[in-house]
Design a protein around this motif. Sequence first.
Motif, mmCIF file in Angstrom:
data_model
loop_
_atom_site.group_PDB
_atom_site.id
_atom_site.type_symbol
_atom_site.label_atom_id
_atom_site.label_comp_id
_atom_site.label_asym_id
_atom_site.label_seq_id
_atom_site.Cartn_x
_atom_site.Cartn_y
_atom_site.Cartn_z
ATOM 1 N N UNK A 171 31.606 37.568 76.218
ATOM 2 C CA UNK A 171 30.487 36.901 76.863
ATOM 3 C C UNK A 171 30.684 36.933 78.362
ATOM 4 N N UNK A 172 29.781 37.607 79.040
ATOM 5 C CA UNK A 172 29.810 37.663 80.497
ATOM 6 C C UNK A 172 29.049 36.465 81.049
ATOM 7 N N UNK A 173 29.347 36.080 82.277
ATOM 8 C CA UNK A 173 28.648 34.932 82.876
ATOM 9 C C UNK A 173 27.135 35.106 82.848
ATOM 10 N N UNK A 174 26.440 34.120 82.345
ATOM 11 C CA UNK A 174 24.989 34.165 82.316
ATOM 12 C C UNK A 174 24.399 35.039 81.240
ATOM 13 N N UNK A 175 25.243 35.582 80.360
ATOM 14 C CA UNK A 175 24.743 36.471 79.319
ATOM 15 C C UNK A 175 25.118 35.939 77.942
ATOM 16 N N UNK A 176 24.448 36.475 76.933
ATOM 17 C CA UNK A 176 24.762 36.084 75.569
ATOM 18 C C UNK A 176 26.035 36.774 75.093
ATOM 19 N N UNK A 177 26.678 36.162 74.118
ATOM 20 C CA UNK A 177 27.853 36.770 73.515
ATOM 21 C C UNK A 177 27.425 38.051 72.801
ATOM 22 N N UNK A 178 28.237 39.103 72.949
ATOM 23 C CA UNK A 178 27.901 40.378 72.348
ATOM 24 C C UNK A 178 29.089 40.957 71.592
ATOM 25 N N UNK A 179 28.752 41.761 70.599
ATOM 26 C CA UNK A 179 29.775 42.413 69.810
ATOM 27 C C UNK A 179 30.456 43.511 70.615
#
Length: 125
Positions: free
Chosen positions: A39-47
């Motif tokens: 999970x990057x700042x300001x972004x959704x968690x991603x696979x």
Amino acid sequence: QVQLVESGGGLVQPGGSLRLSCAASGKIFNLNDMGWYRQAPGKQRELVATISSGYVSNYADSVKGRFTISRDNGRKTMYLQMNSLKSEDTGVYYCNADLTFEGPLGTIIAQKDYWGQGTQVTVSS
């Protein structure tokens, strides 16, 4: 108590490498599918990548050819070798597992999406 504990994060320059580990502890009967998410700042968690108990792996397109997921079932540990790191790889990396474990009073619990606490990876010059 079952825990997934990530380690190996840190600060690295672009083009560098890191190796993340995820160690499972507790009264675990089966570790099934496991995976790394970020999970990057300001972004959704991603696979990022997944690996089955039979060692079949899958990767997000953004990391194919650069990252390698692996696991040691005997040690109940999963790894993520990250090479040629880019600034866009920055984020908190989380371990995820589907597992079966002993619960209270000896019950057997099968749980999907068991999460670790995360480890920070920062790629910056």
